[in-house]
Design an enzyme around this catalytic site. Structure first.
Site, PDB file in Angstrom:
ATOM      1  N   ARG A 106       0.950  -1.675  -0.197  1.00 52.65           N
ATOM      2  CA  ARG A 106      -0.192  -0.096  -0.031  1.00 52.65           C
ATOM      3  C   ARG A 106       0.826   1.359  -0.258  1.00 52.65           C
ATOM      4  O   ARG A 106       2.389   1.052   0.770  1.00 52.65           O
ATOM      5  CB  ARG A 106      -1.008   0.024   0.886  1.00 52.65           C
ATOM      6  N   HIS A 164      -1.616   0.686  -9.677  1.00 54.40           N
ATOM      7  CA  HIS A 164      -2.644  -0.567  -8.733  1.00 54.40           C
ATOM      8  C   HIS A 164      -3.334  -1.686  -9.923  1.00 54.40           C
ATOM      9  O   HIS A 164      -4.477  -2.065  -9.355  1.00 54.40           O
ATOM     10  CB  HIS A 164      -3.791   0.042  -8.503  1.00 54.40           C
TER      11      HIS A 164
HETATM   12  N1  LIG Z   1      -1.565  -3.736  -5.492  1.00 56.56           N
HETATM   13  C1  LIG Z   1      -1.822  -5.492  -5.400  1.00 56.56           C
HETATM   14  O1  LIG Z   1      -2.785  -4.535  -6.887  1.00 56.56           O
HETATM   15  C2  LIG Z   1      -2.524  -6.039  -4.419  1.00 56.56           C
HETATM   16  C3  LIG Z   1      -3.606  -6.280  -4.583  1.00 56.56           C
HETATM   17  C4  LIG Z   1      -3.445  -7.421  -3.665  1.00 56.56           C
HETATM   18  C5  LIG Z   1      -2.453  -7.351  -2.464  1.00 56.56           C
HETATM   19  N2  LIG Z   1      -2.579  -5.868  -2.533  1.00 56.56           N
HETATM   20  C6  LIG Z   1      -1.604  -5.795  -1.152  1.00 56.56           C
HETATM   21  O2  LIG Z   1      -1.197  -7.330  -0.193  1.00 56.56           O
HETATM   22  C7  LIG Z   1      -1.551  -7.486   1.039  1.00 56.56           C
HETATM   23  C8  LIG Z   1      -0.928  -8.042   1.558  1.00 56.56           C
HETATM   24  O3  LIG Z   1      -1.965  -9.440   0.884  1.00 56.56           O
HETATM   25  P1  LIG Z   1      -1.595 -10.745   1.920  1.00 56.56           P
HETATM   26  O4  LIG Z   1      -3.152 -11.625   0.992  1.00 56.56           O
HETATM   27  O5  LIG Z   1      -0.334 -11.646   1.675  1.00 56.56           O
HETATM   28  O6  LIG Z   1      -2.178 -11.105   3.460  1.00 56.56           O
HETATM   29  P2  LIG Z   1      -1.793 -11.445   4.540  1.00 56.56           P
HETATM   30  O7  LIG Z   1      -1.778 -13.245   3.687  1.00 56.56           O
HETATM   31  O8  LIG Z   1      -2.721 -11.134   5.252  1.00 56.56           O
HETATM   32  O9  LIG Z   1      -0.414 -11.652   4.790  1.00 56.56           O
HETATM   33  C9  LIG Z   1       0.174 -10.345   5.508  1.00 56.56           C
HETATM   34  C10 LIG Z   1       1.527 -10.707   5.808  1.00 56.56           C
HETATM   35  O10 LIG Z   1       2.196  -9.742   6.043  1.00 56.56           O
HETATM   36  C11 LIG Z   1       2.876 -10.050   7.184  1.00 56.56           C
HETATM   37  N3  LIG Z   1       2.538  -9.270   8.302  1.00 56.56           N
HETATM   38  C12 LIG Z   1       1.733  -7.924   8.841  1.00 56.56           C
HETATM   39  N4  LIG Z   1       1.381  -6.987   9.536  1.00 56.56           N
HETATM   40  C13 LIG Z   1       2.683  -7.361  10.159  1.00 56.56           C
HETATM   41  C14 LIG Z   1       3.921  -6.367  10.833  1.00 56.56           C
HETATM   42  N5  LIG Z   1       3.563  -5.812  11.731  1.00 56.56           N
HETATM   43  N6  LIG Z   1       5.461  -6.738  11.137  1.00 56.56           N
HETATM   44  C15 LIG Z   1       5.652  -8.158  10.414  1.00 56.56           C
HETATM   45  N7  LIG Z   1       5.044  -8.633   9.131  1.00 56.56           N
HETATM   46  C16 LIG Z   1       3.667  -7.973   9.372  1.00 56.56           C
HETATM   47  C17 LIG Z   1       1.771 -11.068   8.290  1.00 56.56           C
HETATM   48  O11 LIG Z   1       2.776 -11.641   9.337  1.00 56.56           O
HETATM   49  P3  LIG Z   1       2.616 -13.248   9.689  1.00 56.56           P
HETATM   50  O12 LIG Z   1       1.880 -14.068   8.622  1.00 56.56           O
HETATM   51  O13 LIG Z   1       3.749 -13.371  11.173  1.00 56.56           O
HETATM   52  O14 LIG Z   1       1.133 -12.863  10.093  1.00 56.56           O
HETATM   53  C18 LIG Z   1       1.674 -11.868   7.016  1.00 56.56           C
HETATM   54  O15 LIG Z   1       2.943 -12.443   6.536  1.00 56.56           O
HETATM   55  C19 LIG Z   1      -3.138  -6.827   0.639  1.00 56.56           C
HETATM   56  O16 LIG Z   1      -3.258  -6.487   2.447  1.00 56.56           O
HETATM   57  C20 LIG Z   1      -2.749  -5.697   0.251  1.00 56.56           C
HETATM   58  O17 LIG Z   1      -2.296  -4.493   0.757  1.00 56.56           O
HETATM   59  C21 LIG Z   1      -1.612  -5.496  -3.096  1.00 56.56           C
END
Ligand SMILES: NC(=O)c1ccc[n+]([C@@H]2O[C@H](COP(=O)([O-])OP(=O)(O)OC[C@H]3O[C@@H](n4cnc5c(N)ncnc54)[C@H](OP(=O)(O)O)[C@@H]3O)[C@@H](O)[C@H]2O)c1
Length: 308
Positions: free
Chosen positions: A223, A271
Site C-alpha cells: 500500500r 494499482h
Molecule cells: N497492488 C495490488 O494489486 C495488491 C493486490 C492485493 C493485495 N495487495 C496488498 O498485499 C497485502 C498482503 O496481502 P496478503 O493476502 O498476502 O496478506 P496476508 O496473507 O494477511 O499476509 C500478510 C503478511 O504480512 C505480515 N505482517 C503483517 N503485519 C506485520 C508486521 N507488523 N510485521 C511484520 N510482518 C507483518 C504477516 O505476518 P504473519 O504471516 O506472521 O501473519 C503476513 O506474512 C494486502 O493487505 C494488500 O495491501 C496489493
C-alpha cells in the site's frame, strides 16, 4: 433462503450473475430494498458512507479485496461482524506474475537498456546471476510467501519478514521488529507485500532504505502508506536507491502534481499488480460460504485487533 447483497460501485451485475449461478439456492441482489430489507451476507469493497449501518445486522461481510484497511477506516464495521478478506488463486497468481516480472526486469537491467536505447548508448551493466543477489520480501502471507518461494527457486538469495516465523522452501525467515534489520541488511531488491496496519504504516523510511545495499531497488505492491514519500525521493536522489517501482500510492489515482510522476527513477503502475478477478474470487467466496453454512469455521477472517 439466505440473501446475499452485492454492494459494489462497478461490476455488481457481473458479480451477482456469477454468484447466482454458483449458489442457486440463495437470493442474490444488488439493492437491499429488493430483498425486502433483510440481508444475510454482504459482498463489497469499500461501501458508501452509512450503507452498512442502513442494512441493520447481517452475518458476514465478504471483502473483494485482500487489503481491508479502507473498509475498516470508515469505522462503520461493527466490531463483532466477521469480515472475510479476499484470498484466492487469481490474486496470488497475478501478484506472482507481476512481482517476478518486475524483479527479473531489474535484476537484468532491462529498464536501463531501454533508456539507453533512446540515446543510442551501448553500455553493459554488471550482469549478475540471481544466486549472487539478495532479495527481501516484507510480508509472507498468501501473496508474499509464493512470491518468495518462486524467487528462491529462480535462484535469488531470498529472505522474508513477517510477524511470525515461516518455513518456506529455500527462503530465510525473519520475524517481528527484532528481525527486521537482519532481513534488510545488504538486500539489493526490497519487495513490500505487507498489509496496511498501524504497525506497518510509514515503515519504509530513511532508516530502512539505509540498511539496503547502495543502489538497490524498491518494489512496492503493498500500500502507498507503507512509504514515507519524501524519504523515498531522498534515497533515490542520494543514490542509496537506484529505482523504485510503485504500484500503490497514498492517494489513488496519483494526483497529477505529485513529484513521483516526474521522478526519473520512479516507475509507476496504476494499482494493477494483482487485480481481483471475479471468476476466481467468486469461487473463493462460494467455497467459504458453503463451508460456513455446513458448520465449518469461516476462513480468512480479519483479526480486527491487528488490522489484517
Ligand atoms: N497492488 C495490488 O494489486 C495488491 C493486490 C492485493 C493485495 N495487495 C496488498 O498485499 C497485502 C498482503 O496481502 P496478503 O493476502 O498476502 O496478506 P496476508 O496473507 O494477511 O499476509 C500478510 C503478511 O504480512 C505480515 N505482517 C503483517 N503485519 C506485520 C508486521 N507488523 N510485521 C511484520 N510482518 C507483518 C504477516 O505476518 P504473519 O504471516 O506472521 O501473519 C503476513 O506474512 C494486502 O493487505 C494488500 O495491501 C496489493
Amino acid at each position: 433462503m439466505k440473501t446475499i447483497l452485492v454492494m459494489l460501485r462497478s461490476g455488481a451485475d457481473h458479480w451477482s450473475k456469477r454468484l447466482r449461478q454458483a449458489l442457486p439456492n440463495h437470493c442474490v441482489v444488488t439493492d437491499a430494498a429488493a430483498a425486502g430489507g433483510r440481508v444475510d451476507y454482504v459482498v463489497t469493497s469499500v461501501p458508501p458512507k452509512g450503507a452498512l449501518a442502513a442494512l441493520g445486522s447481517f452475518e458476514v461481510l465478504f471483502s473483494i479485496n485482500a487489503g481491508v484497511e479502507r473498509l475498516l477506516a470508515g469505522g462503520e464495521v461493527p466490531p463483532t461482524l466477521p469480515i472475510v478478506r479476499m484470498v484466492d488463486d487469481g490474486l496470488s497468481e497475478g501478484m506472482l506474475e507481476w512481482v517476478v516480472a518486475t524483479t527479473l526486469a531489474w535484476h537484468r537491467n532491462l529498464f536501463d537498456y531501454r533508456e539507453q536505447q533512446s540515446t543510442l548508448t551501448w553500455k553493459p551493466w554488471a550482469e549478475k546471476l540471481a544466486r549472487h543477489r539478495t532479495v527481501t520480501v516484507l510480508g509472507a502471507g498468501h501473496l508474499g510467501a509464493p512470491v518468495a518461494e518462486l524467487l528462491a527457486q529462480i535462484g535469488f538469495r531470498t529472505r522474508v519478514w513477517s510477524r511470525s516465523p515461516k518455513a518456506l522452501k529455500g527462503v530465510a525467515s525473519f520475524d517481528g521488529p527484532d528481525g527486521l534489520a537482519a532481513a534488510l541488511d545488504g538486500a539489493e531488491i526490497l519487495i513490500c507485500l505487507l498489509p496496511l496496519t498501524p504497525a506497518t504504516e510509514n515503515l519504509l523510511d530513511e532508516s530502512i532504505f539505509a540498511r539496503l545495499a547502495p543502489g538497490s531497488i524498491l518494489i512496492n505492491c503493498g500500500r502507498g502508506h507503507h512509504i514515507v514519500d519524501q524519504a523515498l525521493i531522498d534515497a533515490l536522489d542520494g543514490g542509496q536507491l537506484r529505482a523504485a517501482v510503485l504500484d500503490v500510492f497514498r492517494e489513488e489515482p496519483l494526483p497529477r502534481n505529485h513529484p513521483f510522476w516526474h521522478h526519473p527513477r520512479i516507475y509507476i503502475s496504476p494499482h494493477v499488480a494483482a487485480p481481483t478477478h471475479p471468476e476466481t474470487a467468486v469461487a473463493a467466496i462460494v467455497e467459504n460460504l458453503r463451508g460456513y453454512e455446513a458448520g465449518q469455521p469461516l476462513k480468512h477472517v480479519v483479526n480486527l485487533a491487528i488490522g489484517y
